[in-house]
Design an enzyme around this catalytic site. Structure first.
Site, PDB file in Angstrom:
ATOM      1  N   ASP A   7       0.803  -1.151  -0.093  1.00 42.00           N
ATOM      2  CA  ASP A   7      -0.069  -0.027   0.065  1.00 42.00           C
ATOM      3  C   ASP A   7       0.894   1.162  -0.009  1.00 42.00           C
ATOM      4  OD1 ASP A   7      -1.617   2.259   1.719  1.00 42.00           O
ATOM      5  OD2 ASP A   7      -2.756   1.036   0.873  1.00 42.00           O
TER       6      ASP A   7
ATOM      7  N   THR B  35      -3.266   5.882  -4.238  1.00 44.71           N
ATOM      8  CA  THR B  35      -1.907   6.646  -3.208  1.00 44.71           C
ATOM      9  C   THR B  35      -0.696   6.321  -4.241  1.00 44.71           C
ATOM     10  OG1 THR B  35      -2.059   4.738  -1.744  1.00 44.71           O
ATOM     11  CG2 THR B  35      -2.958   6.786  -1.006  1.00 44.71           C
ATOM     12  N   THR B  36      -0.655   5.200  -4.664  1.00 42.63           N
ATOM     13  CA  THR B  36       0.635   4.597  -5.537  1.00 42.63           C
ATOM     14  C   THR B  36       0.681   5.333  -6.997  1.00 42.63           C
ATOM     15  OG1 THR B  36       0.518   2.607  -4.427  1.00 42.63           O
ATOM     16  CG2 THR B  36       1.969   2.961  -6.451  1.00 42.63           C
TER      17      THR B  36
ATOM     18  N   ASP C 121      -9.020   0.518   1.606  1.00 41.46           N
ATOM     19  CA  ASP C 121      -9.102   1.126   0.077  1.00 41.46           C
ATOM     20  C   ASP C 121     -10.305   0.671  -0.599  1.00 41.46           C
ATOM     21  OD1 ASP C 121      -6.673   2.337   0.576  1.00 41.46           O
ATOM     22  OD2 ASP C 121      -5.294   1.079  -0.812  1.00 41.46           O
TER      23      ASP C 121
END
Length: 531
Positions: free
Chosen positions: A60, A93-94, A369
């Site tokens: 994550d 987020t990545t 998520d």
């Protein structure tokens, strides 16, 4: 003498701006490269050793960046991007870090050609075109367990506000309980609440009640102690007995006010005395004490009760009756209370089972998520194709658009289009397929408008139709990713100097330092970035 030094400093500033840009871009790229291999389903995991000697195993993006300590201001800004994305939409987020890093990377070549950063930023403003690349189709057939749990939990707590608006508060009303043991397949969404508590007197109070009537309190069921230090002077021996009797009568009065409503279960956030416990067990009522405020709020939402502050204000309408079962079970070494089978609960608990704590922690991160995505879809039911298809469509549209732009803005505009290809390219790299062949084929399909749904299957690396494969991204996650990455890249490109605001500590006993006068020689040897 001062004027020449000022002129010299100004020319140095212009020269230093480019160096600072390169340093910022390199720092940002370093953060981006850390996360690059964690994009997509075929991604690698990172093992992080924290300051306390603990280990976190995760892929994550936000969880990884939370554990990383960086000194460079630009790298810190990149980490803040991931946090912003997580708080705003809970996913992507990545992607936002990888995309921002690539936008800065393609901008670097223009800086070397002496393009002004403002021109580059104008070429990267592409948000208006994203709207033309979205699809509003929606499918709820998610194959894996985590997605099913997320959808079940978020649809349970969704509240219809009217006028087509829905409120889904996953932080307040969904609790994730991780209990090591069992298999991951044993995980489930409870139509109610579960918390780590047992009844006050296990031998005397029932641990299982069908269709219970529940009273929720946030006041103590014990004699009220003085807020400050209190001294009472007793002259006669009988006065001590009177004092004790007053305390007993106070507790008895409170208990009678509660028991007249004939509840089956009483839960309070504060303490519960032995005497109150005696009255409740005598009346066949189970009691739980010192419950967390957040858990009490969830119980109220699940069973339809109202949390009462004073027992003398209790009303029939405050009692929770929408519960099918109250039960206390022992799981492993701990006792857990279940208030389940609720009618139309507006709060729920996701019970996660699994072989180890590390695995459960990672499952929880993935679940958070998934719940964020599910919440986004419930609130705003728009989807775009995943697997890099959206990015490729935006890229192809920008390339076509760049042909109509005149002047030097044309090239940064085209470079921004190339930057969007980083997501499908990274997915292909992480799957281990031939990147050049795959990307060329994809670019061809999108350039001639053959199939805007074409992307990369993140598991096999094959080129596939995202609609057929049912690989989707939430529209607002994707738009937030693009918006955040572009704005962050533009902000970092506009920085031409880094100024340290940290004062150096002076050695004890040292006097005030003598002010130094800069000369031309000092300016030439000035170090631009701190070590």
């Amino acid at each position: 003498m001062t004027a020449p030094v000022l002129v010299l400093k100004d020319s140095l500033k212009r020269e230093s701006g480019t160096k600072v840009h390169h340093a910022n871009i390199q720092a940002s790229k370093s953060v981006s490269d850390i996360l690059r291999t964690t994009l997509g389903p075929s991604s690698m995991l990172k093992m992080i050793l924290d300051a306390g000697g603990g280990i976190v195993v995760t892929n994550d993006g936000n969880a990884i960046l939370r554990e990383i300590d960086v000194a460079h201001p630009a790298a810190k800004s990149m980490i803040e991007l991931s946090r912003t994305q997580d708080e705003e939409v809970g996913d992507g987020t990545t992607s936002v870090i990888v995309l921002a890093g690539e936008l800065l990377h393609v901008a670097e070549s223009f800086l070397e050609k002496s393009y002004h950063s403002t021109v580059i930023c104008q070429g990267a403003t592409v948000l208006g075109l994203v709207k033309s690349c979205i699809a509003t189709k929606f499918t709820s057939k998610f194959g894996d367990l985590i997605a099913d749990l997320a959808i079940d939990a978020t649809t349970t707590i969704g509240v219809d506000l009217g006028q087509g608006l829905r409120e889904v508060d996953i932080k307040k009303y969904i609790k994730v309980e991780k209990v090591p043991g069992g298999q991951l397949e044993d995980s489930k969404v409870l139509k109610g609440v579960m918390f780590n508590k047992d009844v006050v007197a296990p031998g005397k109070m029932k641990r299982k009640i069908v269709n219970p009537q529940i009273i929720l309190l946030d006041c103590p069921l014990e004699y009220k102690k003085g807020e400050n230090q209190t001294n009472a002077e007793l002259v006669r021996e009988e006065d001590w007995e009177v004092l004790l009797k007053l305390e007993e009568e106070y507790i008895e009065n409170i208990c009678l006010q509660i028991l007249k409503f004939k509840p089956d279960l009483v839960i309070t956030e504060k303490g519960l005395s032995d005497l109150a416990c005696h009255y409740f067990s005598k009346a066949g009522v189970s009691a739980i004490r010192r419950l967390r405020k957040t858990d009490n709020n969830r119980i109220a939402k699940a069973c339809g009760a109202v949390i009462v502050n004073r027992p003398d204000e209790l009303q029939e309408s405050d009692i929770g009756t929408n519960v099918g079962l109250f039960e206390v079970k022992k799981i492993g070494d701990d006792f857990f209370a279940f208030i389940v089978d609720c009618k139309e609960p507006k709060a729920c608990t996701v019970l996660l089972r699994g072989p180890s704590k590390d695995l459960l922690n990672e499952v929880e991160r993935n679940l958070q998520d998934a719940m964020s995505v599910s919440r986004n879809i419930i609130k705003n039911p728009k989807l775009v194709p995943g697997g890099g298809a959206t990015e490729l469509t935006v890229s192809a549209t920008l390339k076509q658009k760049s042909a109509t732009i005149e002047g030097i803005e044309k090239w940064p505009y085209e470079a921004a289009a190339i930057a969007f290809e980083v997501i499908p390219r990274t997915l292909a790299q992480n799957c281990g397929v031939n990147v050049i062949r795959t990307m060329t084929t994809l670019q061809g399909k999108h350039a001639n408008g053959e199939n805007a749904w074409t992307g990369i299957d993140g598991v096999t690396g094959a080129i596939a139709d995202m609609k057929e494969k049912k690989i989707w991204d939430a529209y607002n996650v994707k738009s937030q990713t693009f918006k955040t990455a572009i704005e962050a890249a533009c902000m970092l490109l506009r920085i031409d100097d880094i100024v340290s605001g940290i004062k150096k500590k002076q050695a004890p006993g040292a006097g005030p330092t003598k002010p130094t006068i800069e000369t031309e020689g000092d300016a030439e040897n000035e170090q631009i970035l701190p070590d």
